[in-house]
Design a protein around this motif. Structure first.
Motif, PDB file in Angstrom:
ATOM      1  N   VAL A 190       0.795  -1.310   0.016  1.00 46.86           N
ATOM      2  CA  VAL A 190       0.107   0.012   0.086  1.00 46.86           C
ATOM      3  C   VAL A 190       0.862   1.385   0.081  1.00 46.86           C
ATOM      4  O   VAL A 190       0.746   2.188  -0.597  1.00 46.86           O
ATOM      5  CB  VAL A 190      -0.819   0.027   1.226  1.00 46.86           C
ATOM      6  CG1 VAL A 190      -1.865   1.324   1.471  1.00 46.86           C
ATOM      7  CG2 VAL A 190      -1.927  -1.005   1.141  1.00 46.86           C
ATOM      8  N   LEU A 191       1.822   1.394   0.840  1.00 48.57           N
ATOM      9  CA  LEU A 191       2.702   2.415   0.867  1.00 48.57           C
ATOM     10  C   LEU A 191       3.585   2.532  -0.409  1.00 48.57           C
ATOM     11  O   LEU A 191       3.489   3.640  -0.876  1.00 48.57           O
ATOM     12  CB  LEU A 191       3.911   2.001   2.139  1.00 48.57           C
ATOM     13  CG  LEU A 191       3.201   2.462   3.486  1.00 48.57           C
ATOM     14  CD1 LEU A 191       4.135   1.825   4.770  1.00 48.57           C
ATOM     15  CD2 LEU A 191       2.871   3.755   3.864  1.00 48.57           C
ATOM     16  N   GLY A 192       4.080   1.690  -1.080  1.00 49.05           N
ATOM     17  CA  GLY A 192       4.738   1.783  -2.351  1.00 49.05           C
ATOM     18  C   GLY A 192       3.804   2.310  -3.379  1.00 49.05           C
ATOM     19  O   GLY A 192       4.410   3.100  -4.148  1.00 49.05           O
ATOM     20  N   SER A 193       2.736   1.863  -3.156  1.00 51.30           N
ATOM     21  CA  SER A 193       1.690   2.380  -4.259  1.00 51.30           C
ATOM     22  C   SER A 193       1.312   3.741  -3.949  1.00 51.30           C
ATOM     23  O   SER A 193       1.329   4.645  -5.031  1.00 51.30           O
ATOM     24  CB  SER A 193       0.459   1.657  -4.218  1.00 51.30           C
ATOM     25  OG  SER A 193      -0.490   1.961  -5.181  1.00 51.30           O
ATOM     26  N   PHE A 194       1.150   4.012  -2.782  1.00 52.74           N
ATOM     27  CA  PHE A 194       0.747   5.647  -2.411  1.00 52.74           C
ATOM     28  C   PHE A 194       1.882   6.660  -2.926  1.00 52.74           C
ATOM     29  O   PHE A 194       1.764   7.466  -3.298  1.00 52.74           O
ATOM     30  CB  PHE A 194       0.480   5.620  -0.669  1.00 52.74           C
ATOM     31  CG  PHE A 194       0.558   7.046  -0.484  1.00 52.74           C
ATOM     32  CD1 PHE A 194      -0.637   7.689  -0.664  1.00 52.74           C
ATOM     33  CD2 PHE A 194       1.332   7.750  -0.123  1.00 52.74           C
ATOM     34  CE1 PHE A 194      -1.089   8.898  -0.051  1.00 52.74           C
ATOM     35  CE2 PHE A 194       1.072   9.179   0.506  1.00 52.74           C
ATOM     36  CZ  PHE A 194       0.051   9.869   0.370  1.00 52.74           C
ATOM     37  N   GLU A 200       0.523  11.570  -9.005  1.00 54.11           N
ATOM     38  CA  GLU A 200      -0.197  11.356 -10.452  1.00 54.11           C
ATOM     39  C   GLU A 200      -1.590  11.783 -10.351  1.00 54.11           C
ATOM     40  O   GLU A 200      -2.084  12.330 -11.375  1.00 54.11           O
ATOM     41  CB  GLU A 200       0.143   9.861 -10.970  1.00 54.11           C
ATOM     42  CG  GLU A 200       1.772   9.564 -11.158  1.00 54.11           C
ATOM     43  CD  GLU A 200       1.827   8.261 -11.395  1.00 54.11           C
ATOM     44  OE1 GLU A 200       0.676   7.343 -11.325  1.00 54.11           O
ATOM     45  OE2 GLU A 200       3.216   7.505 -11.491  1.00 54.11           O
ATOM     46  N   GLU A 201      -2.338  11.405  -9.599  1.00 54.29           N
ATOM     47  CA  GLU A 201      -3.881  11.124  -9.602  1.00 54.29           C
ATOM     48  C   GLU A 201      -4.192  12.727  -9.042  1.00 54.29           C
ATOM     49  O   GLU A 201      -3.455  13.166  -8.037  1.00 54.29           O
ATOM     50  CB  GLU A 201      -4.278  10.289  -8.717  1.00 54.29           C
ATOM     51  CG  GLU A 201      -3.840   8.639  -9.324  1.00 54.29           C
ATOM     52  CD  GLU A 201      -4.427   8.454 -10.592  1.00 54.29           C
ATOM     53  OE1 GLU A 201      -5.703   9.155 -10.993  1.00 54.29           O
ATOM     54  OE2 GLU A 201      -4.013   7.773 -11.122  1.00 54.29           O
ATOM     55  N   ARG A 209      -8.905   4.692  -5.352  1.00 49.20           N
ATOM     56  CA  ARG A 209      -9.003   3.403  -6.304  1.00 49.20           C
ATOM     57  C   ARG A 209      -7.660   2.832  -6.701  1.00 49.20           C
ATOM     58  O   ARG A 209      -7.552   1.348  -6.718  1.00 49.20           O
ATOM     59  CB  ARG A 209      -9.773   3.910  -7.499  1.00 49.20           C
ATOM     60  CG  ARG A 209     -11.011   4.160  -7.272  1.00 49.20           C
ATOM     61  CD  ARG A 209     -11.930   4.464  -8.510  1.00 49.20           C
ATOM     62  NE  ARG A 209     -11.611   5.827  -9.018  1.00 49.20           N
ATOM     63  CZ  ARG A 209     -12.460   6.776  -8.799  1.00 49.20           C
ATOM     64  NH1 ARG A 209     -13.584   6.715  -7.983  1.00 49.20           N
ATOM     65  NH2 ARG A 209     -12.121   7.899  -9.238  1.00 49.20           N
ATOM     66  N   ARG A 210      -6.658   3.436  -6.869  1.00 46.38           N
ATOM     67  CA  ARG A 210      -5.227   2.997  -7.206  1.00 46.38           C
ATOM     68  C   ARG A 210      -4.644   1.996  -6.048  1.00 46.38           C
ATOM     69  O   ARG A 210      -4.197   1.104  -6.416  1.00 46.38           O
ATOM     70  CB  ARG A 210      -4.269   4.154  -7.721  1.00 46.38           C
ATOM     71  CG  ARG A 210      -4.772   4.682  -8.758  1.00 46.38           C
ATOM     72  CD  ARG A 210      -4.043   4.064 -10.221  1.00 46.38           C
ATOM     73  NE  ARG A 210      -2.819   3.781 -10.143  1.00 46.38           N
ATOM     74  CZ  ARG A 210      -1.916   4.605 -10.627  1.00 46.38           C
ATOM     75  NH1 ARG A 210      -2.144   5.689 -11.237  1.00 46.38           N
ATOM     76  NH2 ARG A 210      -0.529   4.472 -10.695  1.00 46.38           N
ATOM     77  N   LEU A 211      -4.945   2.595  -4.846  1.00 47.78           N
ATOM     78  CA  LEU A 211      -4.238   1.672  -3.637  1.00 47.78           C
ATOM     79  C   LEU A 211      -5.076   0.286  -3.517  1.00 47.78           C
ATOM     80  O   LEU A 211      -4.630  -0.474  -3.221  1.00 47.78           O
ATOM     81  CB  LEU A 211      -4.602   2.701  -2.452  1.00 47.78           C
ATOM     82  CG  LEU A 211      -3.881   4.043  -2.296  1.00 47.78           C
ATOM     83  CD1 LEU A 211      -3.964   4.545  -0.881  1.00 47.78           C
ATOM     84  CD2 LEU A 211      -2.185   3.553  -2.455  1.00 47.78           C
TER      85      LEU A 211
END
Length: 379
Positions: A190-194, A200-201, A209-211
């Motif tokens: 989750v942290l890596g994605s955030f 970007e978003e 939604r990306r998370l």
């Protein structure tokens, strides 16, 4: 210079922890007792205790040196006073115990070195996953508190992050369902994605939604690697049962309001002067990785956030901290007693102290807190 420096360091160690002097002090007490008492009282036999005790406190060579000193002291005592009756028995006992003590000291030192390496890895892991937050971003001042429940652990299933993006300061704080290494893996995903999507978003809904997508992919890939996961003793069950509650926040560069998205997480607290407000969401947003399962959409809300205001995000480890009588920590009541305009670091320090008092010094759950303070402009 090196020898003198080594002696000074050793002296400093003795001064910091006087307990390390106990084996030597005990040796001196037994030696004095042996000299001052009549021969029928063989106090010299007690000298075997000294190297045995030294093994739990000293390194190998000091332990061997103390054992040798005890053995030579017994020989000197026999020569000086002519007591040869139990000389061989006492000396052999001291030599045997000293050898065993030196080996025990060696094993202890190995375990200490291994534990030191594990702690270094844990420190590095914490720095990689929970990246240090900038203490100041424009008019905003930040502070964090992280307490892992597992002994010697530095990272658990709770997580936080902040990113100074073109859209403003974006915040994330959450709690993965479950504990242990599986929870740490999900938190890392989750942290890596955030740290990618926050830049970007354009909207917090899209970030959420990306998370959700990233966590679903991670959990799915882990299920493919562990087909028998549902029958194991893991803290996690099927993919549908794996989720994380979280709060996403955004404070624009103008720092006049706060946008937040609550994904099934305990509500944040907003300190405005002497008033403490709980930011309870008006609409329901699903936990991360449950949006498709529940068929719910993410919804962003807004709240004023001006000079002098402080925002406190926290995980349920705070509100679920229990007193010995079973009562939960009254966070909002405690917050009302905090002076207005307190700095974030001081706020979290006071909270940590209050939690320790509440629990009697034994915190049994992961705790993560993030405090943001809007500094008032100086005239």
């Amino acid at each position: 210079m090196d020898v003198q420096g080594g002696r000074m360091r050793r002296r400093a160690v003795w001064q910091r922890d006087p307990v390390l002097l106990v084996p030597a002090a005990l040796t001196g007490v037994i030696a004095v007792a042996a000299v001052l008492t009549p021969p029928p009282l063989p106090f010299t036999r007690l000298l075997v205790i000294a190297p045995a005790l030294a093994a739990s406190l000293w390194a190998v060579w000091p332990t061997l040196a103390l054992g040798a000193a005890c053995a030579l002291g017994v020989v000197w005592y026999a020569v000086l006073y002519g007591h040869w009756d139990d000389l061989m028995f006492t000396v052999s006992s001291i030599v045997t115990v000293t050898g065993a003590a030196a080996y025990a000291s060696h094993l202890r030192r190995q375990r200490e070195r291994t534990l030191g390496q594990v702690r270094a890895v844990a420190d590095t892991t914490q720095e990689v996953l929970l990246r240090p937050l900038p203490r100041r971003v424009g008019q905003l001042e930040t502070a964090t508190l992280y307490l892992a429940a597992a002994p010697h652990a530095k990272v658990g299933g709770d997580f936080y992050a902040a990113a100074d993006t073109p859209f403003g300061l974006r915040l994330l704080l959450g709690d993965v369902r479950g504990k242990g290494l599986p929870a740490v893996g999900v938190a890392a995903a989750v942290l890596g994605s955030f740290h990618e999507v926050a830049y970007e978003e354009r909207s917090l809904e899209d970030v959420a939604r990306r998370l959700d997508t990233s966590m679903g992919r991670y959990c799915g890939s882990r299920s493919d690697l562990e087909p028998s996961n549902s029958n194991s003793d893991s803290d996690f069950g099927t993919d549908a049962e794996e989720f994380a509650t979280a709060i996403l926040g955004e404070i624009g560069h103008d720092a006049t309001h706060l946008s937040f998205l609550n994904c099934g997480h305990p509500p944040a607290l907003l300190f405005h002067g002497d008033v403490v407000r709980s930011l309870d969401p008006q609409s329901v947003s699903p936990p991360i990785n449950l949006a498709q399962t529940l068929g719910l959409a993410y919804s962003v809300e807004r709240a004023p956030f001006g000079p002098g205001d402080t925002l406190l995000l926290y995980t349920d480890g705070v509100t679920e901290t229990r007193a010995p009588d079973g009562t939960y920590f009254p966070l909002e009541r405690w917050a009302r007693g905090i002076p207005a305009g307190v700095a974030p670091l001081e706020l979290l320090t006071l909270l940590h102290e209050a939690l320790l008092v509440q629990s009697g010094g034994e915190l049994n759950d992961d705790i993560a807190c993030l405090a943001i303070h809007h500094r008032e402009e100086k005239a």
